[in-house]
Design a protein around this motif. Structure first.
Motif, PDB file in Angstrom:
ATOM      1  N   UNK A  55       0.826  -1.207   0.000  1.00  0.00           N
ATOM      2  CA  UNK A  55       0.000   0.000   0.000  1.00  0.00           C
ATOM      3  C   UNK A  55       0.860   1.256   0.000  1.00  0.00           C
ATOM      4  N   UNK A  56       0.255   2.361  -0.397  1.00  0.00           N
ATOM      5  CA  UNK A  56       0.909   3.658  -0.258  1.00  0.00           C
ATOM      6  C   UNK A  56       0.575   4.157   1.138  1.00  0.00           C
ATOM      7  N   UNK A  57       1.586   4.341   1.959  1.00  0.00           N
ATOM      8  CA  UNK A  57       1.401   4.830   3.316  1.00  0.00           C
ATOM      9  C   UNK A  57       1.758   6.308   3.324  1.00  0.00           C
ATOM     10  N   UNK A  58       0.812   7.144   3.750  1.00  0.00           N
ATOM     11  CA  UNK A  58       0.991   8.591   3.741  1.00  0.00           C
ATOM     12  C   UNK A  58       1.156   9.122   5.153  1.00  0.00           C
ATOM     13  N   UNK A  59       2.177   9.956   5.334  1.00  0.00           N
ATOM     14  CA  UNK A  59       2.384  10.687   6.580  1.00  0.00           C
ATOM     15  C   UNK A  59       2.315  12.163   6.232  1.00  0.00           C
ATOM     16  N   UNK A  60       1.551  12.918   6.990  1.00  0.00           N
ATOM     17  CA  UNK A  60       1.391  14.337   6.716  1.00  0.00           C
ATOM     18  C   UNK A  60       1.765  15.155   7.953  1.00  0.00           C
ATOM     19  N   UNK A  61       2.576  16.198   7.744  1.00  0.00           N
ATOM     20  CA  UNK A  61       2.927  17.125   8.816  1.00  0.00           C
ATOM     21  C   UNK A  61       2.651  18.542   8.314  1.00  0.00           C
ATOM     22  N   UNK A  62       2.603  19.490   9.228  1.00  0.00           N
ATOM     23  CA  UNK A  62       2.408  20.883   8.837  1.00  0.00           C
ATOM     24  C   UNK A  62       3.728  21.514   8.455  1.00  0.00           C
ATOM     25  N   UNK A  63       4.727  21.424   9.344  1.00  0.00           N
ATOM     26  CA  UNK A  63       6.014  22.061   9.093  1.00  0.00           C
ATOM     27  C   UNK A  63       7.070  21.447   9.989  1.00  0.00           C
ATOM     28  N   UNK A  64       8.336  21.540   9.562  1.00  0.00           N
ATOM     29  CA  UNK A  64       9.460  21.084  10.377  1.00  0.00           C
ATOM     30  C   UNK A  64      10.745  21.613   9.765  1.00  0.00           C
ATOM     31  N   UNK A  65      11.699  21.980  10.605  1.00  0.00           N
ATOM     32  CA  UNK A  65      13.015  22.382  10.118  1.00  0.00           C
ATOM     33  C   UNK A  65      13.822  21.161   9.706  1.00  0.00           C
ATOM     34  N   UNK A  66      13.434  19.983  10.227  1.00  0.00           N
ATOM     35  CA  UNK A  66      14.145  18.740   9.905  1.00  0.00           C
ATOM     36  C   UNK A  66      13.153  17.631   9.560  1.00  0.00           C
ATOM     37  N   UNK A  67      12.408  17.783   8.474  1.00  0.00           N
ATOM     38  CA  UNK A  67      11.446  16.738   8.118  1.00  0.00           C
ATOM     39  C   UNK A  67      12.169  15.419   7.849  1.00  0.00           C
ATOM     40  N   UNK A  68      11.652  14.346   8.445  1.00  0.00           N
ATOM     41  CA  UNK A  68      12.295  13.041   8.331  1.00  0.00           C
ATOM     42  C   UNK A  68      11.246  11.992   7.997  1.00  0.00           C
ATOM     43  N   UNK A  69      11.176  11.598   6.733  1.00  0.00           N
ATOM     44  CA  UNK A  69      10.212  10.557   6.361  1.00  0.00           C
ATOM     45  C   UNK A  69      10.538   9.233   7.056  1.00  0.00           C
ATOM     46  N   UNK A  70       9.521   8.432   7.270  1.00  0.00           N
ATOM     47  CA  UNK A  70       9.699   7.093   7.839  1.00  0.00           C
ATOM     48  C   UNK A  70       9.290   6.082   6.777  1.00  0.00           C
ATOM     49  N   UNK A  71      10.170   5.151   6.464  1.00  0.00           N
ATOM     50  CA  UNK A  71       9.833   4.114   5.485  1.00  0.00           C
ATOM     51  C   UNK A  71       8.712   3.280   6.078  1.00  0.00           C
ATOM     52  N   UNK A  72       7.527   3.363   5.478  1.00  0.00           N
ATOM     53  CA  UNK A  72       6.360   2.666   6.014  1.00  0.00           C
ATOM     54  C   UNK A  72       5.924   1.518   5.113  1.00  0.00           C
ATOM     55  N   UNK A  73       6.329   1.546   3.858  1.00  0.00           N
ATOM     56  CA  UNK A  73       5.991   0.491   2.903  1.00  0.00           C
ATOM     57  C   UNK A  73       6.884   0.666   1.688  1.00  0.00           C
ATOM     58  N   UNK A  74       6.686  -0.164   0.689  1.00  0.00           N
ATOM     59  CA  UNK A  74       7.462  -0.026  -0.546  1.00  0.00           C
ATOM     60  C   UNK A  74       7.152   1.299  -1.235  1.00  0.00           C
ATOM     61  N   UNK A  75       5.988   1.873  -0.931  1.00  0.00           N
ATOM     62  CA  UNK A  75       5.565   3.143  -1.516  1.00  0.00           C
ATOM     63  C   UNK A  75       5.155   4.068  -0.373  1.00  0.00           C
TER      64      UNK A  75
END
Length: 161
Positions: A55-75
């Motif tokens: 599945x496509x796993x979406x994480x949404x934030x408003x703002x960050x000086x150090x945005x750090x995605x988390x690998x949640x799935x292949x997509x």
């Protein structure tokens, strides 16, 4: 309006505009087993994990000086909705696999913002990593993980017209 469907933890999420409905994958599995017995297609936790992985796993934030995605799935999709400061993207957390995709969408708060990236993000092809947002416009970046180089390679960049 299109319905967005994704998995969040152990829940199947349906988003239709302002309405969100969550269905527990465990409850769904139990209901299917009760209705169809052990011979039905929905299997154990491994099959639920496989569904999440695809599945496509979406994480949404408003703002960050150090945005750090988390690998949640292949997509994995990582969305910043109103960036209000300069940002340096941190190395994604989790354990990526060769070919994993990471879509990053950034919209600032109406003021152009400077962007920088951890060294794990590379641009080995003909497209360069963006260095700023365009005020009030959405920017999208698509990266693919290359296990041979242990890098997230930028494949595509575009911005709202």
């Amino acid at each position: 309006m299109a319905v967005k469907i994704y998995i969040d933890g152990n829940k199947l999420m349906f988003v239709d505009g302002e309405n969100t409905t969550a269905v527990s994958l465990t409850e769904l599995k139990e209901a299917e087993m009760a209705a169809h017995g052990d011979s039905h297609n929905i299997g154990g936790d491994d099959e639920i994990s496989d569904l999440k992985e695809q599945s496509i796993i979406t994480t949404s934030i408003t703002s960050s000086a150090t945005p750090t995605p988390a690998r949640a799935s292949k997509k994995t999709e990582y969305v910043i909705t109103a960036l209000e400061e300069a940002a340096t993207f941190g190395a994604p957390t989790g354990t990526p696999e060769n070919g994993d995709l990471l879509l990053i969408t950034v919209k600032d708060d109406g003021t152009a913002r400077t962007l920088a990236f951890n060294a794990i993000y590379t641009a080995p092809y003909s497209v360069a990593k963006p260095t700023t947002t365009t005020a009030g416009k959405t920017l999208i970046m698509l990266f693919r993980y290359n296990s041979a180089s242990s890098k997230w390679e930028l494949l595509y960049v575009d911005k709202e017209a």
